[in-house]
Structures are given as C-alpha cells and as structure tokens.
Design an enzyme around this catalytic site. Structure first.
Site, PDB file in Angstrom:
ATOM      1  N   CYS A  57       1.000  -1.291  -0.113  1.00  0.00           N
ATOM      2  CA  CYS A  57       0.005  -0.115   0.048  1.00  0.00           C
ATOM      3  C   CYS A  57       1.029   1.313   0.033  1.00  0.00           C
ATOM      4  O   CYS A  57       1.801   1.428   0.778  1.00  0.00           O
ATOM      5  CB  CYS A  57      -0.800  -0.045   1.216  1.00  0.00           C
ATOM      6  SG  CYS A  57      -1.634   1.391   1.859  1.00  0.00           S
ATOM      7  N   CYS A  89       0.615   3.409   3.230  1.00  0.00           N
ATOM      8  CA  CYS A  89       1.373   2.620   4.057  1.00  0.00           C
ATOM      9  C   CYS A  89       2.657   2.636   4.409  1.00  0.00           C
ATOM     10  O   CYS A  89       3.660   2.550   5.089  1.00  0.00           O
ATOM     11  CB  CYS A  89       0.738   1.217   4.386  1.00  0.00           C
ATOM     12  SG  CYS A  89      -1.135   1.100   4.435  1.00  0.00           S
TER      13      CYS A  89
END
Length: 472
Positions: free
Chosen positions: A374, A377
C-alpha cells in the site's frame, strides 16, 4: 354444552402446559448455547496476536497503568500529564510548519524478499506527490558532502550519554548504520506533503499486510519473553511492538466507517481488540514514546542550533522556536529528566558484537518497508522506521579511540522523520489515555451480548404471555 366447554378448557390448559414445557426446554438450550459461545470466545480472544502468550482478558480490561514504565525512568501519570499539557500541543504545531511538512521518500522500489503482490482496496491508499513548485526551493539544493570519521572498528561497548555542544554543521549526506539505505538525493525520490497524506485506515488488509508484520517479528525481533534474550534484544522487540501499537491506534482513530457514504470516524472496538486488551502493547507504546523522546532531548544542542530554512522567514523562526521548546522544556526536564537510560546497554564482552547484530536486524526491518503493498502505508512505514532508526543512531553514539567524542551528524530527512515519529507516538499515547474508558465500556457491552440476547428472549416471552392472556 357446559361439559364441552369444561373439556375444551382442560384441553387448552393441557396444550398450554405442553407449550410451556417446550418453551422452557428451548430457553434452556439457548442459554446453554450462549454460555458455550461466550466461553469459546473468551478462550479464542485471549491469544495474543503479537507474542502468542495467553492473557486473562478480564484482568486486561481492569489493567491500571500506574507506576514506572518498564525499562524507563518515568511513570505513566507523568507521561500523560506532560504529553497532554506540553508535548502534544507543541508537536501538533511543529509538524504543520513547512520544514516538517515535506518528507523525501522513494515510494516505488523492488521488494528484496518476495514478489510485490500486495494490494489495498481504497483510493486513500495512494499518495499525492508534491509538484516541484510546492516544496521549498532550499530543499532542492544538494546537501553537503562532509563525511565524518568512519565508525566501523571503533570501540562500541560504552555509550556516551552526552552530545557535542558544537552540534550543527549544516545538513549533510551521512550514513546511518541502523537503516538499509541513505535515501538522500537520487532521481527515484520525491517530496510528499504529509499534511495531504495523513496516516489513516487504507483497506490494506489480508495476507500481504500480515506477511509484513510476521517478517518483522519472526525474522528480526526475538520475542522479549524468550529465556535467552538479553536486555538489548528485549528493547528492540519493544520498540517494534510499540510502533505497531501506535500504527493500530492511528488506524482506529481515523477509520472508514461507511465506504458508501465516505464516512470516517473512530473505531473504538478496533482500538480495544488490537491494543487495549493486551497490556504489553500499551506498555510498549509508552516505552517507545519515551525512547524517542530521550533521543530528541539528548540531541538538544544539535536540534536547537539546526537551520530550518524554507524561504519563509516567519515560519522558519516559528519552527526553530517550537523545536527549542520541545527539546528543552523545563517541565519535561524537571519531571522526567532522563526518559530512558541508554548508558546501561552494550555492557560486557558481547557489547560490540550484539550492537552490530541488532543494527543488522533493524536494517532488515527498514528494508521490509519496501515490500509494503500500500503506497500510503509504505510512506508512513518508511518515515516512522527512519525516525526510529534516527533515534537509535542518536542514543547509541559511542566514545571513540582516546575517548574523543564524535560529533552527531544527521540528514535533514532524518530530523523530519524523527520529529514526525515523536508526534505520531504522542498522538497515540494521548488517544489511548483519553479513549480507553469509552473503548473498554464498548468492549464490555459486546462481551455481555449474551446477556442482552437473553434479556430479549425474556421480554419476548413476557410479551407473548400478555398477548395470550388477552386472547383468552
């Protein structure tokens, strides 16, 4: 006719008695099922996701965090007071300044450990990069190539708890033995506005996300409960666990409650399930906060003298003032002068060897951030791991040959990551302190759902009896 009515009444009473027997039997079966379900749920939910330990969930709910934070030199009450009254307000203002708002990061890079097959399902997973016209012009200038004395081969068993007062020499390109690469200036890096890319829930779940944390814990972090682990290994585990807890808190505090309407808010059930129900995770969060705070206050001279130039004179002066308040606040110095005592580490003959071993393990952890599937992230993972690596670099500065003190040299990006990490941890500590009672009440309500179900059954029975009485 009368005899028929009497017989009819007796038949109704007999039928009614049978229905009551069946109803009581059904109620008994439901009650037994509820008891069994609650028991099994208690057994399953008591397994710790981080350490595999069995904990008593009821004790965890009643856990009171008082006294000294384990392996630190400050108590929970003081931490909460200082964080609420002093540190958190200052850090909130600091990370909004132009200098600390922009972070340089290499977002797309190959995972060195496995194929990059991770996916996240929300648009919030992507990162909005800054156009060159947005971030400060001074950030585009090449950094100094000043190269401090190489640390390899120097005695590493003794930790110097002070830093040279001749601290800041300008932002430099310098090595950090705790991180996998320098991430200073190359074509693959880009500036990101952290205010436009907040750390929050992204939908990055499933096997890919679990694999990241499994790799960090199983391959790099000896469990601090193992019999053979030493103090240094315990500290590395607690730092990672504390950071993990902090990230979980951020997800719970800014969660997508309804994707259809794009409704965001607090998920206190998630906060309880992932953090609060495990006392060691809360303890490790406080430990990591104090560890990083110690690094920031230890680097007081360096950070106080550093240049925070972005081209906006007023904002730059404000940044410098806020930094000085954070690193040298008199209330913090009086109440918690040494949040963590690093001088007790790396003692004995194994000191240098153990330090090199843990440096390698943490470098592996920083490399694993390239495997996060991600984008957002990955951004916050890289920033916070770099911040933690910078704290390790500051705290474990050592005396060289002839007991000469080494000058501390930090990259601009390291300082940005360090202070943003301290802010993230400060936010987590405050959120846990403020929201724990409400989260535990909600969790308690869920735990007693069997009782609520039973109450609904009793109410239904009473209503049915009333209706039956009216019909008769």
């Amino acid at each position: 006719m009368a005899e028929t009515d009497v017989g009819s009444v007796k038949g109704k009473e007999k039928g009614s008695g049978k229905r009551w027997i069946l109803l009581i039997g059904a109620i008994a079966a439901v009650l037994l099922a509820v008891v069994v379900a609650v028991f099994l749920n208690t057994q399953n939910s008591s397994i710790s996701e981080f350490t595999g330990k069995i904990c008593n969930c009821r004790q965890a709910e009643q856990q009171k965090y008082i006294g000294i934070v384990e392996d630190c030199c400050c108590d929970y009450e003081t931490v909460n007071r200082l964080n609420t009254e002093v540190l958190n307000p200052l850090l909130q203002d600091l990370v909004k300044t132009p200098f600390y708002r922009y972070f340089k990061v290499k977002l797309w890079c190959d995972c060195p450990f496995w194929p990059d097959d991770g996916m996240c399902r929300l648009r919030d997973c992507s990162v909005c990069e800054c156009p060159e016209s947005e971030f400060p012009e001074v950030f585009k200038k090449p950094l100094s190539q000043y190269n401090p004395v190489c640390q390899e081969g120097k005695p590493q068993a003794t930790v110097d708890r002070t830093l040279d007062t001749r601290a800041f020499r300008g932002w430099t390109v310098t090595d950090n033995p705790w991180t996998s690469d320098d991430e200073t200036d190359n074509d693959e890096m880009t500036y990101v506005n952290l205010r436009l890319n907040p750390e929050r829930y992204t939908g990055y779940i499933g096997p890919s996300a679990r694999r990241i944390w499994e790799a960090i814990y199983s391959e790099n972090c000896p469990k601090h409960t193992s019999e053979g682990s030493c103090q240094e290994e315990k500290i590395l585990y607690k730092l990672v666990s504390g950071l993990h807890s902090s990230i979980s808190v951020h997800i719970a505090s800014d969660y997508l409650l309804d994707e259809a309407t794009n409704l965001w808010g607090q998920n206190l059930t998630l906060l309880y399930d992932r953090v609060l129900r495990y006392p060691d995770r809360v303890q490790n969060l406080y430990f990591t906060f104090l560890f990083v705070l110690r690094a920031v206050t230890k680097a007081e001279d360096y950070l106080g003298e550093a240049e925070y130039e972005t081209g906006n004179v007023i904002e730059d002066l404000k940044t410098k003032s806020l930094v000085k308040q954070v690193v040298s606040d008199p209330k913090t110095k009086a109440a918690c002068p040494v949040p963590f005592d690093e001088a007790k580490l790396w003692k004995g003959q194994r000191g240098p060897e153990l330090k090199q071993q843990l440096e390698k393990q943490f470098r592996n952890i920083s490399a694993i951030m390239d495997c996060v599937g991600c984008e957002k992230c990955r951004l916050w993972g890289k920033l916070q791991i770099l911040g933690l690596g910078t704290a390790l670099k500051i705290l474990f500065t050592v005396n060289g040959e002839d007991n000469l003190r080494h000058n501390l040299e930090l990259q601009r990006n390291e300082v940005i990551a360090l202070m943003n990490l301290l802010h993230r941890l400060s936010e987590s500590v405050k959120y846990v302190h403020d929201m724990s009672p409400a989260a535990e009440r909600i969790a308690g309500g869920h735990a007693s759902s069997g009782n609520s179900f039973w109450q609904r059954i009793v109410t239904s029975i009473a209503q049915s009896k009333a209706v039956s009485g009216k019909r008769s």
